[in-house]
Scaffold this motif. Sequence first.
Motif, PDB file in Angstrom:
ATOM      1  N   GLN A  23       0.835  -1.202   0.000  1.00  0.00           N
ATOM      2  CA  GLN A  23       0.000   0.000   0.000  1.00  0.00           C
ATOM      3  C   GLN A  23       0.876   1.261   0.000  1.00  0.00           C
ATOM      4  OE1 GLN A  23      -3.505   0.029  -0.208  1.00  0.00           O
ATOM      5  NE2 GLN A  23      -3.010  -2.090  -0.738  1.00  0.00           N
ATOM      6  N   PRO A  24       0.862   2.054  -1.076  1.00  0.00           N
ATOM      7  CA  PRO A  24       1.751   3.215  -1.155  1.00  0.00           C
ATOM      8  C   PRO A  24       1.431   4.306  -0.152  1.00  0.00           C
ATOM      9  CG  PRO A  24       0.217   3.173  -3.009  1.00  0.00           C
ATOM     10  CD  PRO A  24       0.067   1.868  -2.300  1.00  0.00           C
ATOM     11  N   TRP A  25       0.183   4.359   0.335  1.00  0.00           N
ATOM     12  CA  TRP A  25      -0.176   5.400   1.285  1.00  0.00           C
ATOM     13  C   TRP A  25       0.408   5.153   2.672  1.00  0.00           C
ATOM     14  CZ3 TRP A  25      -2.805   3.285   5.337  1.00  0.00           C
ATOM     15  CH2 TRP A  25      -3.483   2.085   5.105  1.00  0.00           C
ATOM     16  N   LEU A  26       0.873   3.918   2.917  1.00  0.00           N
ATOM     17  CA  LEU A  26       1.459   3.592   4.217  1.00  0.00           C
ATOM     18  C   LEU A  26       2.967   3.764   4.126  1.00  0.00           C
ATOM     19  CD1 LEU A  26       1.012   2.607   7.093  1.00  0.00           C
ATOM     20  CD2 LEU A  26       1.260   0.267   6.264  1.00  0.00           C
ATOM     21  N   THR A  27       3.468   4.844   4.681  1.00  0.00           N
ATOM     22  CA  THR A  27       4.900   5.145   4.581  1.00  0.00           C
ATOM     23  C   THR A  27       5.669   4.804   5.850  1.00  0.00           C
ATOM     24  OG1 THR A  27       4.423   7.431   5.247  1.00  0.00           O
ATOM     25  CG2 THR A  27       4.508   6.953   2.884  1.00  0.00           C
ATOM     26  N   ALA A  28       4.988   4.689   6.987  1.00  0.00           N
ATOM     27  CA  ALA A  28       5.648   4.339   8.246  1.00  0.00           C
ATOM     28  C   ALA A  28       5.320   2.898   8.613  1.00  0.00           C
ATOM     29  CB  ALA A  28       5.205   5.285   9.366  1.00  0.00           C
ATOM     30  N   ASP A  29       6.216   2.255   9.321  1.00  0.00           N
ATOM     31  CA  ASP A  29       5.959   0.885   9.768  1.00  0.00           C
ATOM     32  C   ASP A  29       4.751   0.849  10.685  1.00  0.00           C
ATOM     33  OD1 ASP A  29       8.168  -0.024   8.410  1.00  0.00           O
ATOM     34  OD2 ASP A  29       9.466  -0.082  10.178  1.00  0.00           O
ATOM     35  N   PRO A  30       3.852  -0.113  10.519  1.00  0.00           N
ATOM     36  CA  PRO A  30       2.728  -0.238  11.441  1.00  0.00           C
ATOM     37  C   PRO A  30       3.193  -0.724  12.807  1.00  0.00           C
ATOM     38  CG  PRO A  30       2.746  -2.076   9.903  1.00  0.00           C
ATOM     39  CD  PRO A  30       3.820  -1.129   9.448  1.00  0.00           C
ATOM     40  N   VAL A  31       2.476  -0.329  13.826  1.00  0.00           N
ATOM     41  CA  VAL A  31       2.725  -0.819  15.183  1.00  0.00           C
ATOM     42  C   VAL A  31       1.980  -2.144  15.341  1.00  0.00           C
ATOM     43  CG1 VAL A  31       2.436  -0.344  17.642  1.00  0.00           C
ATOM     44  CG2 VAL A  31       2.989   1.526  16.058  1.00  0.00           C
ATOM     45  N   LEU A  32       2.683  -3.166  15.793  1.00  0.00           N
ATOM     46  CA  LEU A  32       2.087  -4.490  15.949  1.00  0.00           C
ATOM     47  C   LEU A  32       1.746  -4.730  17.408  1.00  0.00           C
ATOM     48  CD1 LEU A  32       4.356  -6.627  13.589  1.00  0.00           C
ATOM     49  CD2 LEU A  32       2.425  -5.120  13.034  1.00  0.00           C
ATOM     50  N   LEU A  33       0.459  -4.917  17.682  1.00  0.00           N
ATOM     51  CA  LEU A  33      -0.029  -5.094  19.043  1.00  0.00           C
ATOM     52  C   LEU A  33      -0.615  -6.496  19.211  1.00  0.00           C
ATOM     53  CD1 LEU A  33      -1.858  -1.654  19.456  1.00  0.00           C
ATOM     54  CD2 LEU A  33       0.446  -2.260  20.247  1.00  0.00           C
ATOM     55  N   THR A  34      -0.336  -7.082  20.357  1.00  0.00           N
ATOM     56  CA  THR A  34      -0.820  -8.435  20.647  1.00  0.00           C
ATOM     57  C   THR A  34      -1.133  -8.542  22.134  1.00  0.00           C
ATOM     58  OG1 THR A  34       1.389  -9.302  21.128  1.00  0.00           O
ATOM     59  CG2 THR A  34       0.659  -9.400  18.830  1.00  0.00           C
ATOM     60  N   SER A  35      -1.527  -9.738  22.542  1.00  0.00           N
ATOM     61  CA  SER A  35      -1.649 -10.039  23.970  1.00  0.00           C
ATOM     62  C   SER A  35      -0.263 -10.178  24.579  1.00  0.00           C
ATOM     63  CB  SER A  35      -2.419 -11.347  24.156  1.00  0.00           C
ATOM     64  OG  SER A  35      -1.670 -12.430  23.615  1.00  0.00           O
ATOM     65  N   ALA A  36      -0.219 -10.262  25.895  1.00  0.00           N
ATOM     66  CA  ALA A  36       1.063 -10.437  26.584  1.00  0.00           C
ATOM     67  C   ALA A  36       1.754 -11.722  26.139  1.00  0.00           C
ATOM     68  CB  ALA A  36       0.841 -10.450  28.100  1.00  0.00           C
ATOM     69  N   ARG A  37       0.968 -12.761  25.851  1.00  0.00           N
ATOM     70  CA  ARG A  37       1.536 -14.048  25.459  1.00  0.00           C
ATOM     71  C   ARG A  37       2.316 -13.965  24.156  1.00  0.00           C
ATOM     72  NH1 ARG A  37      -2.825 -18.550  24.292  1.00  0.00           N
ATOM     73  NH2 ARG A  37      -3.203 -17.042  22.629  1.00  0.00           N
ATOM     74  N   SER A  38       1.855 -13.138  23.223  1.00  0.00           N
ATOM     75  CA  SER A  38       2.505 -13.048  21.915  1.00  0.00           C
ATOM     76  C   SER A  38       3.483 -11.890  21.809  1.00  0.00           C
ATOM     77  CB  SER A  38       1.438 -12.919  20.814  1.00  0.00           C
ATOM     78  OG  SER A  38       0.594 -14.048  20.798  1.00  0.00           O
ATOM     79  N   ALA A  39       3.527 -11.029  22.802  1.00  0.00           N
ATOM     80  CA  ALA A  39       4.449  -9.893  22.772  1.00  0.00           C
ATOM     81  C   ALA A  39       5.890 -10.399  22.675  1.00  0.00           C
ATOM     82  CB  ALA A  39       4.280  -9.032  24.015  1.00  0.00           C
ATOM     83  N   GLY A  40       6.680  -9.695  21.889  1.00  0.00           N
ATOM     84  CA  GLY A  40       8.068 -10.085  21.677  1.00  0.00           C
ATOM     85  C   GLY A  40       8.286 -10.860  20.392  1.00  0.00           C
ATOM     86  N   GLN A  41       7.224 -11.387  19.791  1.00  0.00           N
ATOM     87  CA  GLN A  41       7.372 -12.066  18.502  1.00  0.00           C
ATOM     88  C   GLN A  41       7.824 -11.071  17.443  1.00  0.00           C
ATOM     89  OE1 GLN A  41       4.234 -14.523  16.936  1.00  0.00           O
ATOM     90  NE2 GLN A  41       3.607 -15.254  18.958  1.00  0.00           N
ATOM     91  N   GLU A  42       8.602 -11.565  16.504  1.00  0.00           N
ATOM     92  CA  GLU A  42       9.040 -10.751  15.383  1.00  0.00           C
ATOM     93  C   GLU A  42       8.314 -11.186  14.114  1.00  0.00           C
ATOM     94  OE1 GLU A  42      13.250 -10.856  14.967  1.00  0.00           O
ATOM     95  OE2 GLU A  42      13.614  -9.633  16.759  1.00  0.00           O
ATOM     96  N   ILE A  43       7.814 -10.207  13.365  1.00  0.00           N
ATOM     97  CA  ILE A  43       7.112 -10.477  12.110  1.00  0.00           C
ATOM     98  C   ILE A  43       7.716  -9.572  11.042  1.00  0.00           C
ATOM     99  CG2 ILE A  43       4.892 -10.537  10.936  1.00  0.00           C
ATOM    100  CD1 ILE A  43       3.534 -10.802  13.623  1.00  0.00           C
ATOM    101  N   SER A  44       7.976 -10.145   9.878  1.00  0.00           N
ATOM    102  CA  SER A  44       8.624  -9.395   8.807  1.00  0.00           C
ATOM    103  C   SER A  44       7.640  -8.450   8.126  1.00  0.00           C
ATOM    104  CB  SER A  44       9.196 -10.365   7.771  1.00  0.00           C
ATOM    105  OG  SER A  44       9.761  -9.657   6.680  1.00  0.00           O
TER     106      SER A  44
END
Length: 336
Positions: A23-44
């Motif tokens: 999507q060309p309108w998205l120029t900044a990286d999105p913030v990835l939010l999860t539960s505490a259990r999934s926090a810390g995961q890395e997604i490309s």
Amino acid sequence: MRICILGASGLVGRAMLSLLETQPWLTADPVLLTSARSAGQEISFRGRALVCREVGPDSFDGLQLALFSAGGGTSLRWAPVARDAGCLVVDNSSAWRMDPDSPLVVPEINGHLVGRGPGIIANPNCSTIQIVMAVAPLDAAFGVRECHVTTLQAVSGAGQAAVQELERQSRQYPDHGPGDVFPRPMAFNALPAIGRQTGDGAYEEESKVLHEMRRILARGEDLHVTCTATRVPVMTGHSAAVRLVCEKPVDPREAAWVLAAFPGLVVTTDPYDYHTAREAAGTNEVYVGRIRRDPGTARGLLLWVVADNLRKGAAWNAVQIAQTAAAAASGAAPGA
């Protein structure tokens, strides 16, 4: 525009992130939010590793758009927080679909309801989206009075645990034992039960199709809708056999032309031709085939409708809404 995805580690959340990469309108990286259990995961994302963060009261500060795919309870808790922080929330759960202050949007049909300010927009149910995409242009052309549907829904609509359960049962068939996700064995089976029982003989998924279709089409009880929703041992891609009754006689060839002119549809005009769930998987379009007259009435039409439930049935529809909101904020046309 700065955005976030709540539920980024789930099947739909990951599909949203993949679609946002182009999507060309998205120029900044999105913030990835999860539960505490999934926090810390890395997604490309666009070749970089983004780290998931646990959602909290300040997670939405400084953001303009929030895509939610984390379940109804999570949405009820955090969508008002995000809205009050200044976000337009696009929610994929059922929590806000019947809320009169939250538009229920399929952009090709009622994208004009997408505003530019803070608020909550509901993403419809996966099956509803693909069915109403086929019904809307026919309703405009011929006046649909009845819609009768049987769905054949992929297990990915029930989440990653459902996919894993089908994989395990398929490997171990017939000695796989009971499962945790489905009420009866899913492998090599078909289950006419999706969601909770509603008390009137229907299951929740069937009720969603009824009420959501009427709301998207701005119709009431004058549109008679029935649905039998089934879960089938397919990983990705929902299918639906649809019967419509219109106000006037319908020529299947004319119906095919009307459908082919509608954005987002891929139509096969040969009544013996069709697409399958497997062919639709990984694409954003809704496929309509087996278009033929109901032998019982000249006003009746029979269709076969297929789509990827994780994409147009969820992630892509949400990204389209986000795209429309971004265009409204910039003054550009959607998709520009």
